[in-house]
Structure formats: structure tokens, C-alpha cells
Design a protein around this motif. Sequence first.
Motif, PDB file in Angstrom:
ATOM      1  N   GLY A 140       2.099   1.407  -7.415  1.00  0.00           N
ATOM      2  CA  GLY A 140       2.614   2.316  -8.447  1.00  0.00           C
ATOM      3  C   GLY A 140       1.482   2.846  -9.319  1.00  0.00           C
ATOM      4  O   GLY A 140       1.382   4.039  -9.577  1.00  0.00           O
ATOM      5  N   GLN A 141       0.597   1.923  -9.709  1.00  0.00           N
ATOM      6  CA  GLN A 141      -0.536   2.348 -10.555  1.00  0.00           C
ATOM      7  C   GLN A 141      -1.454   3.287  -9.786  1.00  0.00           C
ATOM      8  O   GLN A 141      -1.999   4.235 -10.352  1.00  0.00           O
ATOM      9  N   ALA A 142      -1.632   2.976  -8.481  1.00  0.00           N
ATOM     10  CA  ALA A 142      -2.496   3.842  -7.665  1.00  0.00           C
ATOM     11  C   ALA A 142      -1.916   5.249  -7.599  1.00  0.00           C
ATOM     12  O   ALA A 142      -2.636   6.243  -7.728  1.00  0.00           O
ATOM     13  N   LEU A 143      -0.589   5.340  -7.417  1.00  0.00           N
ATOM     14  CA  LEU A 143       0.044   6.650  -7.349  1.00  0.00           C
ATOM     15  C   LEU A 143      -0.083   7.378  -8.688  1.00  0.00           C
ATOM     16  O   LEU A 143      -0.382   8.573  -8.729  1.00  0.00           O
ATOM     17  N   VAL A 144       0.106   6.629  -9.753  1.00  0.00           N
ATOM     18  CA  VAL A 144      -0.047   7.244 -11.076  1.00  0.00           C
ATOM     19  C   VAL A 144      -1.450   7.829 -11.231  1.00  0.00           C
ATOM     20  O   VAL A 144      -1.634   8.920 -11.768  1.00  0.00           O
ATOM     21  N   GLY A 145      -2.433   7.099 -10.718  1.00  0.00           N
ATOM     22  CA  GLY A 145      -3.812   7.578 -10.791  1.00  0.00           C
ATOM     23  C   GLY A 145      -3.962   8.925 -10.098  1.00  0.00           C
ATOM     24  O   GLY A 145      -4.576   9.853 -10.640  1.00  0.00           O
ATOM     25  N   VAL A 146      -3.373   9.024  -8.911  1.00  0.00           N
ATOM     26  CA  VAL A 146      -3.458  10.284  -8.166  1.00  0.00           C
ATOM     27  C   VAL A 146      -2.692  11.391  -8.908  1.00  0.00           C
ATOM     28  O   VAL A 146      -3.196  12.503  -9.064  1.00  0.00           O
ATOM     29  N   VAL A 147      -1.495  11.047  -9.380  1.00  0.00           N
ATOM     30  CA  VAL A 147      -0.692  12.044 -10.116  1.00  0.00           C
ATOM     31  C   VAL A 147      -1.470  12.521 -11.348  1.00  0.00           C
ATOM     32  O   VAL A 147      -1.538  13.714 -11.639  1.00  0.00           O
ATOM     33  N   ARG A 202       0.841  -1.201   0.000  1.00  0.00           N
ATOM     34  CA  ARG A 202       0.000   0.000   0.000  1.00  0.00           C
ATOM     35  C   ARG A 202       0.872   1.245   0.000  1.00  0.00           C
ATOM     36  O   ARG A 202       2.076   1.184   0.223  1.00  0.00           O
ATOM     37  N   LEU A 203       0.233   2.374  -0.246  1.00  0.00           N
ATOM     38  CA  LEU A 203       0.966   3.640  -0.240  1.00  0.00           C
ATOM     39  C   LEU A 203       1.055   4.132   1.202  1.00  0.00           C
ATOM     40  O   LEU A 203       0.041   4.258   1.879  1.00  0.00           O
ATOM     41  N   THR A 204       2.277   4.333   1.668  1.00  0.00           N
ATOM     42  CA  THR A 204       2.460   4.795   3.046  1.00  0.00           C
ATOM     43  C   THR A 204       3.239   6.102   3.033  1.00  0.00           C
ATOM     44  O   THR A 204       3.814   6.476   2.014  1.00  0.00           O
ATOM     45  N   GLU A 205       3.245   6.745   4.210  1.00  0.00           N
ATOM     46  CA  GLU A 205       4.010   7.977   4.371  1.00  0.00           C
ATOM     47  C   GLU A 205       5.449   7.786   3.864  1.00  0.00           C
ATOM     48  O   GLU A 205       6.000   8.632   3.170  1.00  0.00           O
ATOM     49  N   ASN A 206       6.012   6.617   4.203  1.00  0.00           N
ATOM     50  CA  ASN A 206       7.413   6.361   3.879  1.00  0.00           C
ATOM     51  C   ASN A 206       7.651   6.113   2.392  1.00  0.00           C
ATOM     52  O   ASN A 206       8.460   6.787   1.768  1.00  0.00           O
ATOM     53  N   ASN A 207       6.906   5.152   1.831  1.00  0.00           N
ATOM     54  CA  ASN A 207       7.215   4.873   0.425  1.00  0.00           C
ATOM     55  C   ASN A 207       6.740   5.992  -0.500  1.00  0.00           C
ATOM     56  O   ASN A 207       7.301   6.212  -1.565  1.00  0.00           O
ATOM     57  N   ILE A 208       5.751   6.722  -0.047  1.00  0.00           N
ATOM     58  CA  ILE A 208       5.272   7.838  -0.853  1.00  0.00           C
ATOM     59  C   ILE A 208       6.308   8.970  -0.859  1.00  0.00           C
ATOM     60  O   ILE A 208       6.500   9.655  -1.852  1.00  0.00           O
ATOM     61  N   GLN A 209       6.975   9.105   0.296  1.00  0.00           N
ATOM     62  CA  GLN A 209       7.974  10.179   0.440  1.00  0.00           C
ATOM     63  C   GLN A 209       9.063  10.068  -0.634  1.00  0.00           C
ATOM     64  O   GLN A 209       9.405  11.050  -1.285  1.00  0.00           O
ATOM     65  N   LYS A 210       9.567   8.845  -0.784  1.00  0.00           N
ATOM     66  CA  LYS A 210      10.627   8.628  -1.770  1.00  0.00           C
ATOM     67  C   LYS A 210      10.106   8.924  -3.178  1.00  0.00           C
ATOM     68  O   LYS A 210      10.751   9.594  -3.972  1.00  0.00           O
ATOM     69  N   ALA A 211       8.917   8.414  -3.425  1.00  0.00           N
ATOM     70  CA  ALA A 211       8.345   8.594  -4.758  1.00  0.00           C
ATOM     71  C   ALA A 211       8.083  10.070  -5.042  1.00  0.00           C
ATOM     72  O   ALA A 211       8.376  10.573  -6.129  1.00  0.00           O
ATOM     73  N   LEU A 212       7.565  10.767  -4.032  1.00  0.00           N
ATOM     74  CA  LEU A 212       7.238  12.178  -4.244  1.00  0.00           C
ATOM     75  C   LEU A 212       8.482  13.027  -4.461  1.00  0.00           C
ATOM     76  O   LEU A 212       8.446  14.003  -5.198  1.00  0.00           O
ATOM     77  N   ARG A 213       9.572  12.611  -3.813  1.00  0.00           N
ATOM     78  CA  ARG A 213      10.819  13.346  -4.027  1.00  0.00           C
ATOM     79  C   ARG A 213      11.224  13.243  -5.507  1.00  0.00           C
ATOM     80  O   ARG A 213      11.661  14.207  -6.112  1.00  0.00           O
TER      81      ARG A 213
END
Length: 296
Positions: free
Chosen positions: A71-78, A21-32
Motif C-alpha cells: 500500500g505504501q509503495a503504491l502511495v509512493g507511485v501515486v 508485492r504489487l501485481t497486475e491483479n491487486n493493482i487492478q483493483k486498487a487502480l479502479r
Amino acid sequence: MFENLTGRLSDVIKTLKGEARLTENNIQKALREVRLALLEADVALPVVKEFIARVKEKAVGHEVMSSLTPGQALVGVVQQELIAIMGGDKADLNLSTTPPAVILMAGLQGAGKTTSSGKLAKWLMEHKKKKVLLVSCDIYRPAAIHQLELLANQTGADFFPVQSNQKPGEIGTAALDYARKHHHDVMIVDTAGRLGIDEAMMQEISELERLLNPIETLFVVDAMQGQDAVNTAKAFSEALPLTGVVLTKLDGDARGGAALSVKHITGKPIKFTGIAEKLTGIEAFYPDRMASRILG
Ligand code: GDP
């Protein structure tokens, strides 16, 4: 355009492979990574900050549906946020007024005003079946008036003949009479541009705006200027009641950042993009299609 952005975003998605799942931690790296990708694409800093904040808010804690990878979920949000930052829905050209609908073209010299005036005339004739009059108020550059006349000849739009010694305001009002008399649906007014923003230029175009009361005042800006495009857009939007933006030379800009910044900075939507030098090189702007293009 968006060459690096597309590549970088797909790398980010790969880093999320295997996460449940998307968490504070893994999202942080991706968002950077997303942040770096946007900055590299020359997106304006305040826009990057806002964008990242919005993606973060939507993405953290986002339960990943079993059919989607994180990854796909994050892409959806982006993707959703890319669309939102570019204005959400497509902004149509507004022509709903008693004819002639006046479109005033504003921008710096070299931005592509004259070319875009010709392209827009062709687009309106072909897509909207409008009778179009092209008018040049660029009295400082006879070559620019001639250029517009050539474009009128190439597109089949009518051209308003300028008398020597006429001031821009006089040309504008005479053209408006002419357009009424000859039943033009749309009158596109090309204006003088300067290399930088100066008081005299702003006064002249503001006066034209007051005299002609255009239904559309379009700011024409060169995408290749990147961050500078955004600063110029801001200055014009403060001086004139802009209704939209024509973002030219997207074909020449590998980074594409201006497309993401302009709406957020000026509050005005991109209505058209210039995608080639030739007269057919204009497209209506769809935020959702542009977002899909960015994500590759
Ligand atoms: P103006 O001074 O603002 O009227 O700018 P022009 O219309 O004269 O355009 C300046 C240059 O940019 C010309 O060489 C145009 O052919 C070129 N141009 C304008 N729009 C586009 C576009 O969308 N793509 C490309 N590749 N060139 C463009």
C-alpha cells in the motif's frame, strides 16, 4: 478540498494490506478505486486516463522494499505521478525583464481576476519588495475599476487613473508610459471578462497582449467550476500565449479536481492558488505540497 479523494485513496491502500508485492491483479483493483476517486473529484477524463496509465506502468512488478507495505509503495507511485501531472517542479513567476514587468490577467467574469490582481500586488510588494502599479482595462464595468482602486488603496500599490472614453489598448499603453516614468517594477493589468468565451473578448485581450508584450499572461480560473474550468482554460490557452494559471477559490471546492487537470490540459503550470477571499488569501503553488495534501 480533496475531501473524498484523500479518503478514497486511503481506503485503496488498506485493500493492499497483507499483499507481498504489487501485481497486475491487486493493482487492478486498487487502480479502479483510484480512477473512481479521481473522477469523483472532478478531474478531467483524459487526465484520469493518462494518470492511471502512468501509475500502472510504474507500479506493476514494483518490488516492495521490506521496509514498505505494498500500500505504501503504491502511495509512493501515486504521489510521484500526482506531482508530475501538476507540473513537477514549482513554476516561479517570471519577472526577469526590463521593468516594468507586465502581468496580464485573463479569465471569465467572476473568476477572481480583480481580487487576484490585488492579492498578487500585495504578494509582490511583501515577498519580492516590488513597486507595483495596478491597471484596470475593464472599461465596461466602472464598478470593477473602482474595485481595483479600492484594492490598490488597501494594499498600498499604486493605481493608474483611467480617463473616461479610453479604450483598453489606450489605457494599457498610457499605463506602460506611466509605469516607466514612475519606476514601477511590475504592472498588473486587470482585463474585462465575459460570462462565456466570445470572439470580441478574445480579440480585445489578444490586442492588449500584443501591445503590452507581457512577461506573464496569467489565466485566472475558478476551481469550483470543476470540469468547466478545464474547458475554459483550454479555450484561453489556444487564443492567448498563456504563461501560467491562477486557480482561485480552492477554499470553496471540496473536490479539487481542477488542480490536477489544468496543467495537463493547457500545458501551463499553476503559479498561484486563491485560498480565501481576503487579500492575503493567495499562495504560490507547489506541486509536491499539493500532492502531500491530497494524500492526507
Ligand atoms: P472578476 O470578475 O474575475 O474580476 O472576479 P472578482 O475578483 O470580482 O471575484 C469574484 C468573487 O470571487 C468575489 O466575491 C471575490 O471575493 C471572490 N473570490 C476571488 N478569489 C477568491 C478565493 O480565492 N477564495 C474565495 N473564497 N473567494 C474568492
